[in-house]
Design an enzyme around this catalytic site. Structure first.
Site, PDB file in Angstrom:
ATOM      1  N   LYS A 259       0.857  -1.228   0.037  1.00  0.00           N
ATOM      2  CA  LYS A 259       0.006  -0.108  -0.052  1.00  0.00           C
ATOM      3  C   LYS A 259       0.821   1.205   0.163  1.00  0.00           C
ATOM      4  O   LYS A 259       1.687   1.461   0.876  1.00  0.00           O
ATOM      5  CB  LYS A 259      -1.074   0.070   1.256  1.00  0.00           C
ATOM      6  CG  LYS A 259      -1.773   1.344   1.368  1.00  0.00           C
ATOM      7  CD  LYS A 259      -2.508   1.385   2.580  1.00  0.00           C
ATOM      8  CE  LYS A 259      -3.288   2.481   2.838  1.00  0.00           C
ATOM      9  NZ  LYS A 259      -4.232   2.557   3.953  1.00  0.00           N
ATOM     10  N   LYS A 271     -10.247  12.758   8.322  1.00  0.00           N
ATOM     11  CA  LYS A 271      -9.739  12.225   9.579  1.00  0.00           C
ATOM     12  C   LYS A 271      -9.679  13.454  10.634  1.00  0.00           C
ATOM     13  O   LYS A 271      -9.675  14.566  10.469  1.00  0.00           O
ATOM     14  CB  LYS A 271      -8.127  11.693   9.494  1.00  0.00           C
ATOM     15  CG  LYS A 271      -8.116  10.412   8.803  1.00  0.00           C
ATOM     16  CD  LYS A 271      -6.609   9.678   8.854  1.00  0.00           C
ATOM     17  CE  LYS A 271      -6.810   8.477   8.244  1.00  0.00           C
ATOM     18  NZ  LYS A 271      -7.382   7.391   8.929  1.00  0.00           N
ATOM     19  N   ASP A 282       1.572   6.407   5.784  1.00  0.00           N
ATOM     20  CA  ASP A 282       0.500   5.296   5.276  1.00  0.00           C
ATOM     21  C   ASP A 282       0.886   4.758   3.662  1.00  0.00           C
ATOM     22  O   ASP A 282       0.396   3.924   3.170  1.00  0.00           O
ATOM     23  CB  ASP A 282      -0.861   6.125   4.885  1.00  0.00           C
ATOM     24  CG  ASP A 282      -1.889   5.208   4.933  1.00  0.00           C
ATOM     25  OD1 ASP A 282      -1.868   3.993   5.603  1.00  0.00           O
ATOM     26  OD2 ASP A 282      -3.116   5.589   4.573  1.00  0.00           O
ATOM     27  N   GLU A 343      -9.501   3.782   2.118  1.00  0.00           N
ATOM     28  CA  GLU A 343      -8.829   3.938   0.647  1.00  0.00           C
ATOM     29  C   GLU A 343      -7.752   3.018   0.207  1.00  0.00           C
ATOM     30  O   GLU A 343      -7.627   2.679  -0.704  1.00  0.00           O
ATOM     31  CB  GLU A 343      -8.320   5.479   0.611  1.00  0.00           C
ATOM     32  CG  GLU A 343      -6.827   5.794   1.025  1.00  0.00           C
ATOM     33  CD  GLU A 343      -6.609   5.423   2.425  1.00  0.00           C
ATOM     34  OE1 GLU A 343      -7.631   5.380   3.144  1.00  0.00           O
ATOM     35  OE2 GLU A 343      -5.429   5.319   2.913  1.00  0.00           O
ATOM     36  N   ARG A 345      -7.806  -0.184   0.876  1.00  0.00           N
ATOM     37  CA  ARG A 345      -8.181  -1.355   0.020  1.00  0.00           C
ATOM     38  C   ARG A 345      -8.487  -1.071  -1.352  1.00  0.00           C
ATOM     39  O   ARG A 345      -8.587  -1.885  -2.218  1.00  0.00           O
ATOM     40  CB  ARG A 345      -9.396  -1.987   0.764  1.00  0.00           C
ATOM     41  CG  ARG A 345     -10.524  -1.044   1.133  1.00  0.00           C
ATOM     42  CD  ARG A 345     -11.283  -1.540   2.296  1.00  0.00           C
ATOM     43  NE  ARG A 345     -10.828  -1.109   3.668  1.00  0.00           N
ATOM     44  CZ  ARG A 345     -11.478  -1.394   4.563  1.00  0.00           C
ATOM     45  NH1 ARG A 345     -12.753  -1.850   4.834  1.00  0.00           N
ATOM     46  NH2 ARG A 345     -10.871  -0.937   5.817  1.00  0.00           N
TER      47      ARG A 345
HETATM   48  N1  BES Z   1      -4.272   4.357   6.798  1.00  0.00           N
HETATM   49  C1  BES Z   1      -5.482   4.129   7.675  1.00  0.00           C
HETATM   50  C2  BES Z   1      -5.098   3.041   8.574  1.00  0.00           C
HETATM   51  C3  BES Z   1      -4.257   3.212  10.017  1.00  0.00           C
HETATM   52  C4  BES Z   1      -4.885   3.863  11.181  1.00  0.00           C
HETATM   53  C5  BES Z   1      -2.946   3.094   9.868  1.00  0.00           C
HETATM   54  C6  BES Z   1      -4.062   4.146  12.194  1.00  0.00           C
HETATM   55  C7  BES Z   1      -1.967   3.624  10.759  1.00  0.00           C
HETATM   56  C8  BES Z   1      -2.600   4.009  12.147  1.00  0.00           C
HETATM   57  C9  BES Z   1      -6.686   3.544   6.913  1.00  0.00           C
HETATM   58  O1  BES Z   1      -6.832   3.944   5.452  1.00  0.00           O
HETATM   59  C10 BES Z   1      -7.951   4.001   7.531  1.00  0.00           C
HETATM   60  O2  BES Z   1      -8.288   5.086   7.604  1.00  0.00           O
HETATM   61  N2  BES Z   1      -8.569   2.968   7.845  1.00  0.00           N
HETATM   62  C11 BES Z   1      -9.975   3.228   8.508  1.00  0.00           C
HETATM   63  C12 BES Z   1     -10.824   2.421   7.994  1.00  0.00           C
HETATM   64  C13 BES Z   1     -12.399   2.660   8.392  1.00  0.00           C
HETATM   65  C14 BES Z   1     -12.722   3.967   7.689  1.00  0.00           C
HETATM   66  C15 BES Z   1     -13.108   1.332   7.998  1.00  0.00           C
HETATM   67  C16 BES Z   1      -9.488   3.038  10.028  1.00  0.00           C
HETATM   68  O3  BES Z   1      -8.898   2.061  10.345  1.00  0.00           O
HETATM   69  O4  BES Z   1     -10.256   3.777  10.879  1.00  0.00           O
HETATM   70 ZN    ZN Z   2      -4.952   4.604   4.699  1.00  0.00          ZN
HETATM   71 MN    MN Z   3      -7.664   5.778   5.473  1.00  0.00          MN
END
Ligand code: BES
Ligand code: ZN
Ligand code: MN
Length: 488
Positions: A259, A271, A282, A343, A345
């Site tokens: 990724k 966020k 990321d 995003e 995925r």
């Molecule tokens: N990049 C984030 C995941 C992440 C979170 C990485 C904390 C490192 C530390 C990912 O793109 C994301 O935002 N995931 C969301 C998914 C949700 C919207 C279903 C998440 O984990 O909150």
């Molecule tokens: Zn992300």
């Molecule tokens: Mn995200």
């Protein structure tokens, strides 16, 4: 720093500082230790007594040796109980030694640690421990107070003829360090374009093949899922495909898919401030993919490896994806984007379809995919999902060898119900519970029959405090696992 394996043992060595490991409860000054103690005028016995050193895991003691001693300093490290001592104990005790040697401004260091596994594995772990612990990422500091490692020579005592193991460890460490530096770099320095340039440098330096697919190329391939993520960014997406091909027929062909979201603002599902501030990391999956390519380019195993990243930036603008938009991926599947912050995925979906078309024997993806995985496993353990048990086992063995940790999680098909959409083949996010599992189930929709494993590295890709071979910041996870798996 010059790392050498030598036949001389810790009992006969002389030089600036000697580090020796002692097991818990085995600190009686007898036998070889007694003769060394005599040679050093009783310093070791005094040090053990004065610091009440018992050999507990992670403990250490250091002192100057007086007079005309052939050794100027002695460093004791506790190895814990002998029955619990494994390869990673060597790596971690080396980290302790390296930090002390640095603080004490040691120039030549002798390391005497017991062997675990065999001499080659032990020498490998020591060299890796030294290089990774002493790596300092100071690229963005205008004034570097720390002059870096002052260690000039390190001798691995009683480990003669392990030069190959040291070379292998050095190549792997260089890959881990590349991954760390890419992940540490801010999002205004590491963009999809600079990731592509890094891939170009690797291709040039190690004779790898490189294809960069531009936005138009990706459009032609129907990568609507990936392109949806990058559409609000002013930076163009770059689909990176770097290939290592061995001379002769490869023993197997594999694909590593990382990724590469160089900044994840969340998109219109923006966020919050606490969540957004670390999102330069990321692209940790892409960083580790390129790090592994750097190591593989040097090690030249008889395996063909495709290193892939669909690099993009997840931003907000008038061109942004709306929550509710429907995207069509390159395998024809449609996705209702109910959350623009899921995003990673979306980028991986098209990258996995692309990887499977290469007719490889296995696909591994690695991604800072979900906060849910960090909630489940914490910051030191990555999540592992696989459609193939032997692949999962191989990865676990490779991780163990490299001192990285993964825990296998279930691909619970029933939970896919949470991703069902009335108007598309799937939504991109499910309910709050089991968020890392539904993310894995989403990815699974984009791999038809190739053995596949997914590594969620959202926790261990970053360290908030120093520990073992990690310094504060990017860890370079899971380059060691990937390289060990590829060459193994
Ligand atoms: N990049 C984030 C995941 C992440 C979170 C990485 C904390 C490192 C530390 C990912 O793109 C994301 O935002 N995931 C969301 C998914 C949700 C919207 C279903 C998440 O984990 O909150
Ligand atoms: Zn992300
Ligand atoms: Mn995200």
């Amino acid at each position: 720093m010059d790392i050498k394996a030598v036949e001389t043992t810790q009992w006969d060595w002389s030089g600036d500082a000697l580090a020796i490991g002692l097991f818990e409860g085995a600190v009686a000054v007898t036998g070889n230790l007694a003769s060394l103690n005599d040679k050093l005028d009783g310093t070791i016995a005094e040090l053990i007594a004065e610091t009440e050193f018992t050999g507990g895991v992670g403990s250490s003691a250091v002192t100057r040796v007086g007079g005309k001693s052939p050794i100027r300093k002695i460093i004791l490290v506790g190895l814990g109980k002998e029955e619990d001592f494994k390869l990673n104990g060597i790596r971690n005790s080396t980290a302790t030694i390296a930090r002390i040697a640095k603080a004490e401004r040691v120039k030549t260091l002798g390391i005497g640690l017991p062997v675990s596994g065999d001499g080659a594995l032990s020498a490998h772990a020591i060299a890796e421990g030294l290089l990774l612990t002493l790596h300092l990422d100071n690229r963005f500091k205008s004034e570097i107070e720390d002059k870096g490692d002052c260690l000039e020579t390190v001798e691995l005592l009683g480990l003669g003829n392990q030069d190959t193991a040291i070379q292998t460890a050095t190549a792997i460490a260089s890959g881990v360090i590349l991954a760390r530096e890419l992940v540490n770099a801010p999002a205004n320095a590491v963009t999809p374009t600079t990731l592509a340039e890094t891939a170009r440098d690797l291709a040039f330096n190690y004779g790898l093949e490189l294809t960069i697919l531009e936005k138009e190329d990706c459009e032609k391939l129907g990568m609507g899922s990936y392109l949806g993520v990058s559409q609000a960014s002013d930076l163009p997406p770059k689909f990176i495909h770097l290939t290592y091909k061995p001379k002769g027929t490869p023993r197997r062909k594999v694909a590593i898919v990382g990724k590469g979201v160089t900044f994840d603002s969340g998109g219109l599902n923006l966020k919050v401030s606490k969540g957004i501030e670390t999102m330069k990391m990321d692209m940790g999956g892409a960083g580790a993919t390129l790090g592994a390519a750097k190591a593989i380019g040097q090690l030249k195993p008889d395996v063909e490896v495709h290193f892939i990243s669909a690099a993009a930036e997840n931003m907000v603008s008038g061109k942004a994806m709306h929550p509710g938009d429907i995207l069509t991926a390159s395998n024809g599947k449609t996705i209702e984007v109910n959350n623009t912050d899921a995003e990673g995925r979306l980028t991986l979906a098209d990258a996995l379809v692309f990887a499977e078309k290469l007719e490889v024997d296995a696909i591994i993806d690695l991604a800072t995919l979900t906060g849910a995985c960090v909630i489940a496993l914490g910051e030191e353990i990555g999540g592992l999902w696989s459609t193939d048990d032997s692949l999962a086992r191989e990865l676990q063995e490779a991780a163990e060898l490299g001192g990285e940790k993964f825990w296998q999680m279930p691909l619970e098909e029933k939970y896919f119900e949470g991703l069902k959409s009335p108007i598309a083949d799937m939504k991109n996010t499910g309910p709050r519970y089991a968020g890392s599992i539904t993310a894995a189930l989403f990815l699974k929709q984009f791999v038809e029959s190739t053995p596949w494993a997914h590594l969620d590295i959202a926790g261990p890709v970053w360290a908030d405090k120093e520990g073992g071979v990690n310094n504060i910041g990017a860890t370079g996870y899971p380059v060691r696992t990937l390289v060990n798996w590829i060459v193994g």
